[in-house]
Design an enzyme around this catalytic site. Structure first.
Site, PDB file in Angstrom:
ATOM      1  CG  MET A  26       8.769   8.937   4.912  1.00 21.95           C
ATOM      2  SD  MET A  26       9.631   8.050   3.572  1.00 21.95           S
ATOM      3  CE  MET A  26       8.261   7.193   2.800  1.00 21.95           C
ATOM      4  CG  HIS A  33       0.649  10.696   8.558  1.00 25.52           C
ATOM      5  ND1 HIS A  33       0.210  10.602   7.380  1.00 25.52           N
ATOM      6  CD2 HIS A  33       1.897   9.729   8.526  1.00 25.52           C
ATOM      7  CE1 HIS A  33       1.049   9.791   6.460  1.00 25.52           C
ATOM      8  NE2 HIS A  33       2.149   9.456   7.281  1.00 25.52           N
ATOM      9  CD  GLN A  57      11.978   5.217   4.618  1.00 26.76           C
ATOM     10  OE1 GLN A  57      12.492   5.798   5.330  1.00 26.76           O
ATOM     11  NE2 GLN A  57      10.746   4.735   4.549  1.00 26.76           N
ATOM     12  CE  LYS A 145      -0.691   0.946   5.016  1.00 24.10           C
ATOM     13  NZ  LYS A 145       0.658   1.137   4.392  1.00 24.10           N
ATOM     14  CB  SER A 181      -1.261   4.233   2.340  1.00 23.59           C
ATOM     15  OG  SER A 181       0.016   4.413   1.748  1.00 23.59           O
TER      16      SER A 181
HETATM   17  P1  AMP Z   1       4.923   7.435   6.573  1.00 26.37           P
HETATM   18  O1  AMP Z   1       4.807   8.675   6.448  1.00 26.37           O
HETATM   19  O2  AMP Z   1       4.142   6.536   5.769  1.00 26.37           O
HETATM   20  O3  AMP Z   1       6.583   6.852   6.612  1.00 26.37           O
HETATM   21  O4  AMP Z   1       4.360   6.922   8.006  1.00 26.37           O
HETATM   22  C1  AMP Z   1       4.708   7.565   9.133  1.00 26.37           C
HETATM   23  C2  AMP Z   1       4.250   6.931  10.244  1.00 26.37           C
HETATM   24  O5  AMP Z   1       2.557   7.068  10.140  1.00 26.37           O
HETATM   25  C3  AMP Z   1       4.505   5.505  10.413  1.00 26.37           C
HETATM   26  O6  AMP Z   1       4.585   5.148  11.727  1.00 26.37           O
HETATM   27  C4  AMP Z   1       3.433   4.837   9.749  1.00 26.37           C
HETATM   28  O7  AMP Z   1       3.271   3.485  10.354  1.00 26.37           O
HETATM   29  C5  AMP Z   1       2.028   5.631  10.303  1.00 26.37           C
HETATM   30  N1  AMP Z   1       1.011   5.345   9.479  1.00 26.37           N
HETATM   31  C6  AMP Z   1       0.961   5.252   7.906  1.00 26.37           C
HETATM   32  N2  AMP Z   1      -0.410   5.076   7.663  1.00 26.37           N
HETATM   33  C7  AMP Z   1      -1.026   4.813   8.726  1.00 26.37           C
HETATM   34  C8  AMP Z   1      -2.408   4.473   9.023  1.00 26.37           C
HETATM   35  N3  AMP Z   1      -3.341   4.138   8.227  1.00 26.37           N
HETATM   36  N4  AMP Z   1      -2.753   4.162  10.497  1.00 26.37           N
HETATM   37  C9  AMP Z   1      -1.918   4.469  11.427  1.00 26.37           C
HETATM   38  N5  AMP Z   1      -0.427   4.817  11.104  1.00 26.37           N
HETATM   39  C10 AMP Z   1      -0.229   4.901  10.021  1.00 26.37           C
END
Ligand code: AMP
Length: 284
Positions: A26, A33, A57, A145, A181
């Protein structure tokens, strides 16, 4: 690196590419990421990233409008990491007028985050299924995560016979322990200190586990005790089976401990796996 905004352009790119490793995000990209993208680059012929803040979502009271967006920096990072293609669709591209189909995941998606955020995983599964259909990767990389999300997506991918390997990657943390995050951008300096209670509590349970403790009630109590402090509004602590995510009633050799809490303006989640590695977590 190609930046494309339509499914048609992705398909044209895909036809000329080999084995694609895919990282759906996202945006507001950080080192968590980046680790996923690096892994896709290393393990596949080419790496593709998507950046899309998926409205379906988010609940009506969630942070869809305020969710951090930074396309310019995100694209620069993807380029630096060696991604071959970044798909940045509009809302209309993913949900055109008349769009009506939703993916309804099973029991896994009703627990924990599914209970706290009704409909959240319907939105996640729907957008991931659409992205998989557009990008048609060999492998897709997801972070530990969001462990429940990883398990829900693995289960959907198996059930719908997508034939895509859904790979779990370890959580990347700040040096003090806070899980990275995009939502950490909501934290003020004092919130960040308070937010350390989550990882500290999970690591404390990990220490008990290393010392041989296997009673889920004892592990749960330790997490609750360490995480409970003023300015940390605990939502849940779960000590569960890593495959079914059902709460454990007795000792087990493999455990996922998950926490969710509000700190300042942010709702944070974190987890640890004990007795297994996220790389080993498959669709089963
Ligand atoms: P998001 O942009 O938050 O939807 O996350 C995109 C992807 O990055 C998802 O598969 C998350 O689980 C992963 N992700 C987010 N934060 C972390 C982190 N601290 N370590 C590893 N993967 C992450």
């Amino acid at each position: 690196m190609k930046v494309v905004r339509t499914a048609t352009e992705v398909r044209a790119w895909r036809a000329r590419s080999g084995r694609v490793g895919f990282v759906p995000t996202m945006g507001a990209l950080h080192a968590g990421h980046a680790a996923l993208i690096e892994r896709a680059v290393a393990e596949c012929d080419v790496a593709a990233v998507s950046i899309f803040v998926n409205p379906t979502q988010f609940g009506p009271h969630d942070d869809f409008r305020s969710y951090p967006r930074n396309e310019f920096a995100d694209l620069a990072l993807c380029e630096r990491l060696g991604a071959a293609m970044v798909f940045v669709p509009s809302e209309d591209e993913m949900y055109p007028a008349g769009d009506a189909t939703r993916i309804q995941p099973g029991a896994l998606a009703l627990l924990l985050e599914g209970a706290a955020r009704p409909g959240h995983f319907v939105g996640v599964c729907t957008v991931v299924a659409k992205l998989f259909a557009i990008v048609r990767p060999e492998a897709a990389y997801f972070g530990q995560k969001d462990f429940q999300q990883l398990r829900v997506v693995q289960t959907m991918t198996r059930d719908l016979r997508f034939g895509i390997r859904v790979v779990g990657c370890p959580t990347v943390r700040e040096p003090e322990g806070l899980a990275m995050s995009s939502r950490n951008a909501y934290l003020e300096a004092e919130d960040r200190r308070n937010a350390l209670a989550l990882s500290r509590a999970l690591f404390a349970a990990g220490d008990l586990w290393s010392g041989g403790e296997r009673d889920p009630a004892v592990l749960r109590d330790r997490v609750k005790k360490v995480v409970s402090q003023p300015d940390v509004a605990l939502e849940y602590v779960s000590v569960a089976d890593p495959y079914t995510l059902e709460e454990l009633r007795g000792p087990a050799g493999q455990v996922v401990i998950s926490v969710a809490a509000r700190v300042g303006k942010a709702r944070l989640i974190d987890n640890v796996l004990l007795g297994l590695d996220v790389d080993g977590v498959g669709p089963g």
